[in-house]
Design a protein around this motif. Structure first.
Motif, short mmCIF file in Angstrom:
data_model
loop_
_atom_site.label_atom_id
_atom_site.label_comp_id
_atom_site.label_asym_id
_atom_site.label_seq_id
_atom_site.Cartn_x
_atom_site.Cartn_y
_atom_site.Cartn_z
N HIS A 146 0.84 -1.20 0.00
CA HIS A 146 0.00 0.00 0.00
C HIS A 146 0.87 1.24 0.00
O HIS A 146 2.07 1.18 0.27
N HIS A 148 2.48 4.70 1.29
CA HIS A 148 2.99 5.07 2.62
C HIS A 148 3.51 6.51 2.61
O HIS A 148 4.55 6.82 3.18
N HIS A 407 7.38 -2.19 11.32
CA HIS A 407 7.98 -2.63 10.06
C HIS A 407 9.08 -3.65 10.38
O HIS A 407 9.48 -3.82 11.52
N HIS A 456 4.27 2.39 13.95
CA HIS A 456 3.21 3.40 14.00
C HIS A 456 1.86 2.77 14.26
O HIS A 456 1.70 1.55 14.18
CU1 C2O Z 1 0.86 -1.06 6.51
CU2 C2O Z 1 3.84 1.36 7.85
O1 C2O Z 1 2.30 0.16 7.19
#
Ligand code: C2O
Ligand code: CU
Ligand code: CU
Length: 475
Positions: A146, A148, A407, A456
């Motif tokens: 997606h 970002h 992440h 996040h």
């Molecule tokens: Cu789906 Cu930093 O995100």
């Protein structure tokens, strides 16, 4: 004005309903068949790598009857095409930006080098492209990709910038789970539409949005014709901020008023979470799923007679959002797939060398913060050592839930307010919902790459305003 921690009527973001009398443009329930996003074929492959190309562009698509909706889509599709990658083989995805705005792409759940992670400073300008290298050195799992963009992720994902990225491996293939047309992704999103069919995205919304229309794979409240056999569903909550609580109806909605076949609804059998298979299947009468989480389930439609109609309910919804979709049992089929009693061992992480606290709250200016801070790419907020294991206490000091996402790493949930997590959460996770005033303890091993990564809240409106920090894996 934002008030501390008080958001929305129900306390946090649930899909809205349509009991207010405002015109709603969606078709009636279960009028449109489910669509499955097409699988993206590589442009070319060599011994170790598959090369893909995606053209990110605006497109006009049919979502509501008789209306066209402008989306921003990967290859002009909403959702984007599905990439099926193979564990151990590299994917290189060339993303060509033909949008009127800059964008970038993040592989959510992927362990990738920092420069390929969709950081804020690697934007793709309109008219240019970027190649993302995904090593796929991880186990079979349902990931997604997606946009970002800094401060713009909520708008850009709402416009359609999300797609599935599945990693397969031989261990999972050896389990004989339902595959092919019986392995079905269900990407859940909520939307609101303007009268002309365009998406109604409220600008500058720091709290979240709640749509009155639930889309599955971009289709409003679809029906799906299934065979009398087992299916695997890969459920992704790709909503900006809405939570769902899913359950099956007992099949009461028979076409000719017949009595329900099952007295009690069948539980779904959960087999996987964000980062791959659980150690064993878990029966789940209801499944809460927060933004960005994935839950994979098996449903056995052989338990129903032909003609049965089973509704996937959303227990957090009201009115138009109480039902997600309907399964119609319309045919017989052979079924050689299995429900293994044991799936994939989950070695528990231990030996943590550091413990960190992250407090989630809103500041006096109405900005969502972590430890009182918002994102600053020049500041590093935690420096785990490469190969080390850490415990993170994520402490929610507000009255709304925050889906906390890291992440690079998959973590395990140690406990919630001191209590062991439910069985469905006892697997690999990259997103943990942290409920109002709740403390969730996570354990993760920081492996694979050095460098800077974000963590996040995955309510995209909180993320944009500015509930995000960064860690740096160091030698
Ligand atoms: Cu789906 Cu930093 O995100
Ligand atoms: Cu991510
Ligand atoms: Cu949040």
């Amino acid at each position: 004005m934002l008030k501390l921690g008080i958001v929305g009527t129900a306390g946090f973001f649930l899909p809205g309903d349509n009991t207010s009398g405002t015109p709603r443009n969606a078709p009636g329930q279960f009028q449109v068949p489910l669509r499955i996003p097409p699988q993206l074929a590589p442009k070319r492959t060599d011994a170790a790598t598959d090369y893909y190309e995606i053209n990110i562009r605006p497109a006009q698509v049919d979502i509501l009857p008789g209306k066209r909706t402008t989306i921003w889509g990967y290859d002009g599709m909403f959702p984007g095409p599905t990439i099926r990658a193979r564990s151990g083989r590299t994917s290189i995805v060339r993303q060509i930006n033909n949008l009127p705005v800059e964008t970038n792409v993040h592989l959510h759940g992927g362990a990738v080098a920092p420069e390929h992670d969709g950081g804020m400073h690697e934007m793709i300008a309109p008219g240019s492209f970027r190649e993302y290298v995904y090593p796929n050195n991880q186990i079979a799992s349902t990931l997604w990709y997606h946009d970002h963009s800094m401060h713009r992720t909520a708008r850009n994902v709402y416009m359609g910038l999300a797609g599935l990225y599945l990693i397969e491996d031989s261990f999972e293939a050896g389990l004989n789970l339902p595959s092919g047309e019986y392995d079905v992704p269900l990407m859940l999103q909520d939307r609101r539409f303007n009268g002309d069919g365009s998406f109604d995205f409220p600008a500058n919304n720091h709290e979240g949005v709640n749509g009155d229309t639930i889309l599955v794979n971009g289709v409003p409240q679809p029906y799906f014709r299934v065979a009398q056999r087992k299916y695997r569903f890969r459920i992704l909550n790709a909503s900006n901020s809405c939570h769902y609580e899913l359950a099956l109806s007992n099949g009461q909605a028979f076409p000719h008023g017949r009595r329900p076949f099952l007295r009690l609804p069948q539980p779904m059998l959960q087999i996987a979470s964000d980062g791959g298979l659980l150690s064993a299947p878990v029966p789940r009468p209801t499944i809460a799923i927060a933004p960005a989480e994935r839950v994979e389930v098996m449903i056995d439609f052989a338990r129903y007679p032909l003609g049965a109609q089973i509704i996937l309910k959303n227990k957090l919804g009201r009115g138009t959002t109480a039902d997600v979709m309907r399964f119609d049992v319309t045919r017989k089929a052979t079924d050689a797939s299995a429900v293994p009693a044991v799936l994939r061992p989950i070695p528990p992480l231990d030996g943590a060398v550091a413990t960190r606290n992250f407090e989630l709250s809103i500041n006096r200016e109405g900005i969502w913060v972590i430890n009182g801070l918002s994102f600053d790419h020049l500041r590093v907020d935690a420096q785990p050592k490469l190969g080390s294991t850490e415990i993170w206490n994520v402490i929610n000091r507000s009255n709304v839930p925050h889906p906390f996402h890291t992440h690079l790493v998959m973590f395990q949930i140690l406990d919630r307010n001191g209590a062991k997590p439910a069985a469905g959460e006892a697997g690999w996770k990259d997103t943990a919902n942290v409920g109002p005033l709740e403390t969730v303890r996570l354990i993760a091993k920081f492996d694979g790459f050095t460098g800077k990564y974000m963590f996040h809240c995955h309510n995209l409106h909180h993320e944009d305003h500015m509930m995000m920090l960064q860690f740096e894996v160091v030698l």
